[in-house]
Write a protein that holds these residues in place. Sequence first.
Motif, PDB file in Angstrom:
ATOM      1  N   GLU A 304       0.818  -1.213   0.000  1.00 15.89           N
ATOM      2  CA  GLU A 304       0.000   0.000   0.000  1.00 15.89           C
ATOM      3  C   GLU A 304       0.852   1.264   0.000  1.00 15.89           C
ATOM      4  O   GLU A 304       0.483   2.269  -0.614  1.00 15.89           O
ATOM      5  CB  GLU A 304      -0.926  -0.011   1.220  1.00 15.89           C
ATOM      6  CG  GLU A 304      -1.994  -1.094   1.169  1.00 15.89           C
ATOM      7  CD  GLU A 304      -2.894  -1.053   2.388  1.00 15.89           C
ATOM      8  OE1 GLU A 304      -2.745  -0.114   3.207  1.00 15.89           O
ATOM      9  OE2 GLU A 304      -3.739  -1.954   2.529  1.00 15.89           O
ATOM     10  N   SER A 305       1.990   1.236   0.702  1.00 10.33           N
ATOM     11  CA  SER A 305       2.853   2.422   0.745  1.00 10.33           C
ATOM     12  C   SER A 305       3.371   2.773  -0.643  1.00 10.33           C
ATOM     13  O   SER A 305       3.465   3.955  -1.000  1.00 10.33           O
ATOM     14  CB  SER A 305       4.030   2.190   1.695  1.00 10.33           C
ATOM     15  OG  SER A 305       3.586   2.116   3.027  1.00 10.33           O
ATOM     16  N   ALA A 306       3.707   1.749  -1.431  1.00  7.62           N
ATOM     17  CA  ALA A 306       4.195   1.994  -2.793  1.00  7.62           C
ATOM     18  C   ALA A 306       3.104   2.645  -3.639  1.00  7.62           C
ATOM     19  O   ALA A 306       3.365   3.580  -4.413  1.00  7.62           O
ATOM     20  CB  ALA A 306       4.655   0.687  -3.427  1.00  7.62           C
ATOM     21  N   GLU A 307       1.873   2.168  -3.487  1.00  5.00           N
ATOM     22  CA  GLU A 307       0.755   2.747  -4.241  1.00  5.00           C
ATOM     23  C   GLU A 307       0.495   4.188  -3.797  1.00  5.00           C
ATOM     24  O   GLU A 307       0.251   5.071  -4.630  1.00  5.00           O
ATOM     25  CB  GLU A 307      -0.494   1.893  -4.037  1.00  5.00           C
ATOM     26  CG  GLU A 307      -0.383   0.487  -4.630  1.00  5.00           C
ATOM     27  CD  GLU A 307      -1.599  -0.360  -4.322  1.00  5.00           C
ATOM     28  OE1 GLU A 307      -2.554   0.177  -3.701  1.00  5.00           O
ATOM     29  OE2 GLU A 307      -1.601  -1.545  -4.698  1.00  5.00           O
ATOM     30  N   LEU A 367       3.533   7.385   5.298  1.00  4.56           N
ATOM     31  CA  LEU A 367       4.540   6.528   4.673  1.00  4.56           C
ATOM     32  C   LEU A 367       5.633   6.106   5.651  1.00  4.56           C
ATOM     33  O   LEU A 367       6.313   5.105   5.436  1.00  4.56           O
ATOM     34  CB  LEU A 367       5.169   7.248   3.476  1.00  4.56           C
ATOM     35  CG  LEU A 367       4.207   7.537   2.314  1.00  4.56           C
ATOM     36  CD1 LEU A 367       4.885   8.420   1.272  1.00  4.56           C
ATOM     37  CD2 LEU A 367       3.716   6.247   1.683  1.00  4.56           C
ATOM     38  N   LEU A 368       5.795   6.870   6.715  1.00  4.42           N
ATOM     39  CA  LEU A 368       6.744   6.536   7.773  1.00  4.42           C
ATOM     40  C   LEU A 368       5.998   6.443   9.099  1.00  4.42           C
ATOM     41  O   LEU A 368       5.007   7.147   9.314  1.00  4.42           O
ATOM     42  CB  LEU A 368       7.839   7.604   7.895  1.00  4.42           C
ATOM     43  CG  LEU A 368       8.861   7.739   6.767  1.00  4.42           C
ATOM     44  CD1 LEU A 368       9.801   8.906   7.055  1.00  4.42           C
ATOM     45  CD2 LEU A 368       9.660   6.453   6.585  1.00  4.42           C
ATOM     46  N   ALA A 369       6.488   5.581   9.964  1.00  2.93           N
ATOM     47  CA  ALA A 369       5.964   5.503  11.329  1.00  2.93           C
ATOM     48  C   ALA A 369       7.090   5.869  12.282  1.00  2.93           C
ATOM     49  O   ALA A 369       8.251   5.521  12.045  1.00  2.93           O
ATOM     50  CB  ALA A 369       5.459   4.095  11.624  1.00  2.93           C
ATOM     51  N   SER A 370       6.768   6.586  13.343  1.00  2.00           N
ATOM     52  CA  SER A 370       7.787   6.951  14.325  1.00  2.00           C
ATOM     53  C   SER A 370       7.645   6.087  15.568  1.00  2.00           C
ATOM     54  O   SER A 370       6.544   5.663  15.930  1.00  2.00           O
ATOM     55  CB  SER A 370       7.675   8.430  14.700  1.00  2.00           C
ATOM     56  OG  SER A 370       6.437   8.688  15.338  1.00  2.00           O
ATOM     57  N   ALA A 381       9.991   2.709   7.528  1.00  2.00           N
ATOM     58  CA  ALA A 381       9.082   2.785   6.385  1.00  2.00           C
ATOM     59  C   ALA A 381       7.932   1.807   6.573  1.00  2.00           C
ATOM     60  O   ALA A 381       8.120   0.693   7.060  1.00  2.00           O
ATOM     61  CB  ALA A 381       9.836   2.469   5.099  1.00  2.00           C
ATOM     62  N   LEU A 382       6.740   2.242   6.197  1.00  2.00           N
ATOM     63  CA  LEU A 382       5.562   1.374   6.285  1.00  2.00           C
ATOM     64  C   LEU A 382       5.374   0.596   4.987  1.00  2.00           C
ATOM     65  O   LEU A 382       5.901   0.969   3.946  1.00  2.00           O
ATOM     66  CB  LEU A 382       4.321   2.217   6.576  1.00  2.00           C
ATOM     67  CG  LEU A 382       4.322   2.920   7.941  1.00  2.00           C
ATOM     68  CD1 LEU A 382       3.108   3.824   8.065  1.00  2.00           C
ATOM     69  CD2 LEU A 382       4.323   1.883   9.066  1.00  2.00           C
TER      70      LEU A 382
END
Length: 382
Positions: A304-307, A367-370, A381-382
Amino acid sequence: MFSDERFFDFERMRGRYSEAAFREFVSLLNDVAYTELPLRDASGRRFAYIRVKAGSCAKAARILMTHGGYARPYPFAAMAEEIVSSLALEGIDVSFENVRNILNGSAPSGYCENLAYCMKLALDFISDDANVITERNAEKLLRLLEPPPALESGRTETETPAALREDTSGGNVHGKAGMSENAGKISDFLQALTDFVNSEDDIDELLKAAAIHFFVLHSRPIGSRSGLAARMIHLWVLARMGYHASLAVPLSRSVNAARAEYREAFTLVLRNAGITGILDVTPFLSFFAREVYGKIGPLRETGESAERFAELMKEGKITTKERELWEFVQSYYGAEEFSTKTLERDFRSAAYATVRAFVVKFEQLGLLASVKYTNKSRYRAL
């Protein structure tokens, strides 16, 4: 006999059944079951496999046919793991972090890291679509992987079992000298290799790549480091067949995780050949279908992140520098956590303020999680 749980172990099969029954069993294999492969070892023994016993690779083929759209020739995190695992199979210990740094341009230090650097050069070579599989290119690849004599003289003996380090079963084309001193045998090996790779046949392509892996491992074209060559050529064959994601999946990680079974499958083929005179590679292919291809899961780069990222690019919401940073994060860290400081250090061409703005924005975009720690945050990266 064909349904015996020890079907692949001819030595035990011969002990379990009468000599007449076993001879009839081998005769039936030759007449009905074997699909012959256009390969011979240095002793002239032919290669074959049993199609119905080799296993299915359909799911893995679908995954490996995808392409995550990573801009770099291969994801650093995945191929660093490939190199670390492949070297571990040779009894060579090198850290993931150091290998990843070498892929990112750092200079190697010492014998183990220089071997990793040889593998980086080989990866760069096979990831270039212009390098199709020809005899000349195959020789170039082997020379990239053959450690220079000065480097080899400083090494210590590896822990690699004799079955893989010194195959004395008659298939060796290397002898005790290097490639140049065995030019005639190497030439025959290269011709057989490339003819088989480029032949049109109805063999499952993933199993064909595994059969080539065995052929290289058994032939030992660069001596004690032929295991590295076998695994690198395996990736090269898959990539040239159109399985683009093969350079985003560390296949050797699964091989290393099942190293005992890998070595047993290799040894079993040789043991059986000592009885029948035929190199039936079915146990080796079955191992790859089950323990390597069967372990491949969905790729991070196709989720999903790529999309989501592709949509944002189309909408013009991502700058060129942000795209470069995102591609680097995907390639270099994979699912690993990183800090803004480590990203600034590893990326090398962005100021800290740019990196900080990037992680804040991409976290807001999903797109990123902390991950919050006592006095700092890390990201993934998600």
